[in-house]
Motif scaffolding. Structure first.
Motif, PDB file in Angstrom:
ATOM      1  N   ASP A 129       0.858  -1.187   0.000  1.00 20.17           N
ATOM      2  CA  ASP A 129       0.000   0.000   0.000  1.00 20.17           C
ATOM      3  C   ASP A 129       0.896   1.240   0.000  1.00 20.17           C
ATOM      4  N   ASP A 130       1.571   1.461  -1.132  1.00 23.09           N
ATOM      5  CA  ASP A 130       2.543   2.552  -1.223  1.00 23.09           C
ATOM      6  C   ASP A 130       2.204   3.562  -2.301  1.00 23.09           C
ATOM      7  N   GLY A 131       0.994   3.446  -2.877  1.00 20.10           N
ATOM      8  CA  GLY A 131       0.584   4.396  -3.900  1.00 20.10           C
ATOM      9  C   GLY A 131       1.135   4.109  -5.276  1.00 20.10           C
ATOM     10  N   ALA A 132       1.941   3.065  -5.421  1.00 18.47           N
ATOM     11  CA  ALA A 132       2.496   2.715  -6.729  1.00 18.47           C
ATOM     12  C   ALA A 132       1.447   1.962  -7.556  1.00 18.47           C
ATOM     13  N   HIS A 133       1.695   1.876  -8.859  1.00 18.32           N
ATOM     14  CA  HIS A 133       0.813   1.112  -9.741  1.00 18.32           C
ATOM     15  C   HIS A 133       1.379  -0.296  -9.930  1.00 18.32           C
ATOM     16  N   TYR A 134       0.491  -1.304  -9.886  1.00 23.44           N
ATOM     17  CA  TYR A 134       0.905  -2.698 -10.038  1.00 23.44           C
ATOM     18  C   TYR A 134       0.025  -3.372 -11.099  1.00 23.44           C
ATOM     19  N   ILE A 135       0.592  -4.329 -11.811  1.00 21.04           N
ATOM     20  CA  ILE A 135      -0.205  -5.254 -12.628  1.00 21.04           C
ATOM     21  C   ILE A 135       0.266  -6.669 -12.339  1.00 21.04           C
ATOM     22  N   GLY A 136      -0.637  -7.602 -12.513  1.00 25.48           N
ATOM     23  CA  GLY A 136      -0.335  -9.003 -12.249  1.00 25.48           C
ATOM     24  C   GLY A 136      -1.506  -9.660 -11.558  1.00 25.48           C
ATOM     25  N   PRO A 137      -1.308 -10.823 -10.990  1.00 22.26           N
ATOM     26  CA  PRO A 137       0.004 -11.478 -10.847  1.00 22.26           C
ATOM     27  C   PRO A 137       0.424 -12.233 -12.102  1.00 22.26           C
ATOM     28  N   ALA A 192       5.705   8.626 -17.800  1.00 18.13           N
ATOM     29  CA  ALA A 192       5.279   7.691 -16.754  1.00 18.13           C
ATOM     30  C   ALA A 192       3.756   7.614 -16.696  1.00 18.13           C
ATOM     31  N   ALA A 193       3.075   8.710 -17.007  1.00 13.20           N
ATOM     32  CA  ALA A 193       1.607   8.701 -16.981  1.00 13.20           C
ATOM     33  C   ALA A 193       1.041   7.779 -18.052  1.00 13.20           C
ATOM     34  N   ASP A 194       1.717   7.689 -19.205  1.00 21.30           N
ATOM     35  CA  ASP A 194       1.263   6.762 -20.246  1.00 21.30           C
ATOM     36  C   ASP A 194       1.308   5.322 -19.741  1.00 21.30           C
ATOM     37  N   CYS A 195       2.368   5.005 -19.022  1.00 21.34           N
ATOM     38  CA  CYS A 195       2.490   3.664 -18.453  1.00 21.34           C
ATOM     39  C   CYS A 195       1.438   3.444 -17.363  1.00 21.34           C
ATOM     40  N   ALA A 196       1.254   4.456 -16.499  1.00 23.34           N
ATOM     41  CA  ALA A 196       0.276   4.326 -15.422  1.00 23.34           C
ATOM     42  C   ALA A 196      -1.132   4.127 -15.967  1.00 23.34           C
ATOM     43  N   GLU A 197      -1.415   4.736 -17.122  1.00 24.19           N
ATOM     44  CA  GLU A 197      -2.744   4.601 -17.714  1.00 24.19           C
ATOM     45  C   GLU A 197      -2.997   3.163 -18.137  1.00 24.19           C
ATOM     46  N   ILE A 198      -1.974   2.510 -18.697  1.00 22.99           N
ATOM     47  CA  ILE A 198      -2.103   1.093 -19.066  1.00 22.99           C
ATOM     48  C   ILE A 198      -2.349   0.257 -17.818  1.00 22.99           C
ATOM     49  N   PHE A 199      -1.599   0.543 -16.759  1.00 20.32           N
ATOM     50  CA  PHE A 199      -1.726  -0.221 -15.528  1.00 20.32           C
ATOM     51  C   PHE A 199      -3.101  -0.010 -14.891  1.00 20.32           C
ATOM     52  N   ALA A 200      -3.591   1.222 -14.950  1.00 16.38           N
ATOM     53  CA  ALA A 200      -4.807   1.558 -14.217  1.00 16.38           C
ATOM     54  C   ALA A 200      -6.076   1.100 -14.905  1.00 16.38           C
ATOM     55  N   GLY A 201      -6.026   0.861 -16.217  1.00 18.06           N
ATOM     56  CA  GLY A 201      -7.257   0.375 -16.835  1.00 18.06           C
ATOM     57  C   GLY A 201      -7.492   0.776 -18.259  1.00 18.06           C
ATOM     58  N   ASN A 202      -6.894   1.854 -18.724  1.00 19.76           N
ATOM     59  CA  ASN A 202      -7.130   2.293 -20.094  1.00 19.76           C
ATOM     60  C   ASN A 202      -5.999   1.785 -20.977  1.00 19.76           C
ATOM     61  N   ALA A 203      -6.228   0.649 -21.605  1.00 17.75           N
ATOM     62  CA  ALA A 203      -5.185   0.030 -22.404  1.00 17.75           C
ATOM     63  C   ALA A 203      -5.191   0.483 -23.847  1.00 17.75           C
ATOM     64  N   ARG A 204      -6.198   1.252 -24.262  1.00 17.81           N
ATOM     65  CA  ARG A 204      -6.306   1.650 -25.658  1.00 17.81           C
ATOM     66  C   ARG A 204      -5.119   2.496 -26.130  1.00 17.81           C
ATOM     67  N   PRO A 205      -4.687   3.503 -25.358  1.00 14.91           N
ATOM     68  CA  PRO A 205      -3.506   4.258 -25.811  1.00 14.91           C
ATOM     69  C   PRO A 205      -2.285   3.365 -26.012  1.00 14.91           C
ATOM     70  N   GLY A 206      -2.091   2.416 -25.089  1.00 20.32           N
ATOM     71  CA  GLY A 206      -0.972   1.497 -25.247  1.00 20.32           C
ATOM     72  C   GLY A 206      -1.107   0.641 -26.484  1.00 20.32           C
ATOM     73  N   ALA A 207      -2.357   0.222 -26.799  1.00 16.09           N
ATOM     74  CA  ALA A 207      -2.587  -0.579 -27.996  1.00 16.09           C
ATOM     75  C   ALA A 207      -2.277   0.217 -29.257  1.00 16.09           C
TER      76      ALA A 207
END
Length: 584
Positions: free
Chosen positions: A326-334, A393-408
């Protein structure tokens, strides 16, 4: 130890009571699609006695090749007045009705019969088929016979008829070979059709003698645990019928060689009866995680998963970690392995120019090769400001947080760039890595809402009426119940809620159960016919999330024909079947 006499219902159909029809064919060649049958010969036997014989020449409606006539002795003149296959085949099928078909190299004979049935529009019965060639390969060693041809086996087993490539003669010889093989497996503890169907030489007599371990088990769905003499759990499995499944370990053609050793060590089988298949799945998973049985290969490392973290620092980077904090970082997985987690990291670096160095940056370091390649803005040298890097970094965070369309879209651009350079293998590798990324992101986006939800009560209609009820709390299976047909299901829902396991809210980002358990529950909730009865929380998933991109990418990655792209069909292949099988 006292022997336990089982009933015939438990043991199966005694071989002495099975009617076998041993069949042999002669044909104009080796292709069922292009060649015709010239002779059918068959012998019906039961309990070692001949019940009848069937023999007919068949006019194949085509010339018989000379070399075939030399081999079989059947000439065009002999079949000129013989019946055509459209009348000979129904007569044979009537003779063989209700029996188990037997042939030496059965694939050849059965394929010709089925092809003839297809051409003539004759319905093909669902015969069980036994191949004496396959059985002989397991029971007859080279010291006894030079090969497993019918002629060699006929000599070994003292057949009263010498095979000579005439259908009835070969069928008679095969009968004696069949009886010789059945006598051999009988000495190894095989006495029923079901045991013969699953016979393998890898299943030892010692294994078969332990069938009594299954006798006290219930015919009920649930989990079973094999234990050794000290009570240590050797293996955990699940089945809709515990007793029937456990019996197969002592009689089946067990493909997993380690199971023979497991059965040798087993002293008892402990059943855990469950109300539903879902409960059995979950309990199996938990028991494997608790006991770590040496003979289970799946799900023993449920806690050893990896996560990809976008760090919280002035110039964030990607890191592979074993825990979510619980450090405020973005995570994906497992992710189930470091390899797949690393592939996801590599995918982000392909489309987002994050720094890949691991040290803290002061702005006075030397630039690396990635900066020279344009793959990093070089914040290490001060060439990229903290604010400019934050947008990356915000582009990466967006993929992690739920909006994968920009990454696609970034991926599409990268693939087009590589394709324009005719670097198709590199493009395929980039696309495959990105799939690992969106799988991890999709998994996180699907798990998180269910983990945050205090309680979900869901129901699915049972085939015979009534409802299967399930309570899930913070992504953990908390209880289940069955509401009988005609009863008020809400009464059972309230009872289930009152008696279900209390589950405390887990640490942020982590499920209250094994990740695999939560995924099992998600699949069940998303299966057809499941209804949400009550929901204490918010169970949602982003519309433009990684899951939608994953469904576009997976068919492309599965395709073996294209290097790049998003939309391709997944090829499928039907599994082959061996031994005693359904010929229909």
């Amino acid at each position: 130890m006292q022997a336990i006499q089982s009933t015939f219902d438990d043991l199966g159909t005694p071989l002495a009571e099975v009617t076998f029809v041993v069949v042999d064919l002669e044909s104009t060649g080796g292709s069922p699609a292009q060649c015709g049958i010239t002779e059918i010969g068959a012998v019906k036997v039961r309990g070692g006695e001949v019940l009848g014989e069937f023999q007919t020449l068949v006019n194949p409606a085509e010339p018989i090749p000379a070399f075939i006539s030399v081999l079989t002795g059947i000439t065009d003149a002999m079949v000129a007045d013989a019946p055509r296959i459209d009348s000979a085949l129904p007569a044979f099928l009537e003779f063989a009705s209700g029996s188990v078909l037997v042939a030496h190299n059965a694939g050849f004979d059965i394929s010709f019969l089925k092809a003839a049935a297809s051409r003539t529009g004759t319905p093909w019965p669902g015969f069980d088929v036994l191949d004496t060639l396959q059985l002989a390969r397991q029971l007859v060693v080279r010291d006894e016979a030079p090969n497993h041809k019918l002629g060699s086996l006929a000599v070994l087993f003292g057949a009263r008829t010498t095979p000579d490539h005439r259908a009835l003669h070969d069928a008679r010889a095969t009968v004696d070979v069949l009886h010789g093989l059945i006598e051999r497996v009988g000495n190894l503890g095989v006495h029923t059709l079901e045991e013969l169907a699953s016979y393998s030489s890898r299943v030892t007599p010692a294994q078969r003698r332990k069938r009594f371990l299954a006798d006290p088990l219930p015919h009920a769905p649930g989990v079973y645990l094999f234990k050794d003499g000290t009570g240590r759990v050797l293996y955990v499995g699940t089945s809709r019928d515990i007793r029937a499944r456990v019996r197969t370990y002592f009689t089946a053609s067990e493909q997993r060689s380690r199971m023979a050793e497991m059965v040798r060590l087993a002293h008892v089988v402990h059943p855990v009866v469950c109300q539903t298949a879902l409960e059995a799945q979950v309990r199996e998973l938990r028991l494997i995680d608790e006991h770590r049985p040496r003979f289970n290969r799946r799900s023993k490392d449920g806690h050893r998963v990896m996560w990809v973290k976008l760090t919280r620092e002035r110039f964030p980077r990607l890191s592979i970690v074993r825990q979510v904090k619980d450090d405020g970082a973005h995570y994906i997985g497992p992710f189930r392995s470091r390899v797949t987690a690393q592939a996801a990291v590599d995918a982000v670096h392909e489309v987002v120019p994050l720094r890949q160095c691991t040290q803290r940056l002061s702005g006075h370091e030397s630039a690396c090769a990635l900066a020279d390649m344009g793959r990093c803005g070089a914040p290490c040298t001060g060439a990229q400001s903290e604010g400019d890097y934050a947008s990356v970094a915000a582009d990466c965070a967006e993929i992690f947080a739920g909006n994968a369309r920009p990454g696609a879209e970034l991926l599409r651009a990268r693939l087009e760039e590589l394709a324009s350079q005719e670097r198709f293998e590199d493009a395929a590798r980039v696309r495959d890595r990105f799939l690992h990324l969106v799988r991890g992101a999709a998994r996180a986006q699907r798990l998180a809402p269910l983990v945050r939800t205090r309680e979900v009560v869901a129901a699915r209609a049972q085939d015979g009426g009534g409802w299967e009820l399930v309570t899930i709390r913070h992504g953990r299976f908390a209880g289940t119940a069955l509401s009988p047909r005609g009863a008020d299901p809400m009464v059972h829902v309230r009872t289930l809620q009152a008696t279900a396991e209390e589950v405390a809210p887990p640490a942020p980002g982590l499920p209250a159960a094994l990740t695999e358990e939560t995924e099992i529950l998600l699949r069940w909730l998303e299966s057809p016919g499941v209804r949400i009865v009550e929901l204490d929380g918010s169970w949602t998933c982003p519309v433009g999330g990684a899951g939608s991109v994953r469904h576009e990418l997976e068919p492309a990655v599965a395709s073996a024909h294209e290097a790049v792209g998003f939309d391709h069909d997944v090829p499928t292949e039907r599994p082959r079947r061996h031994g005693l099988r359904r010929a229909g």
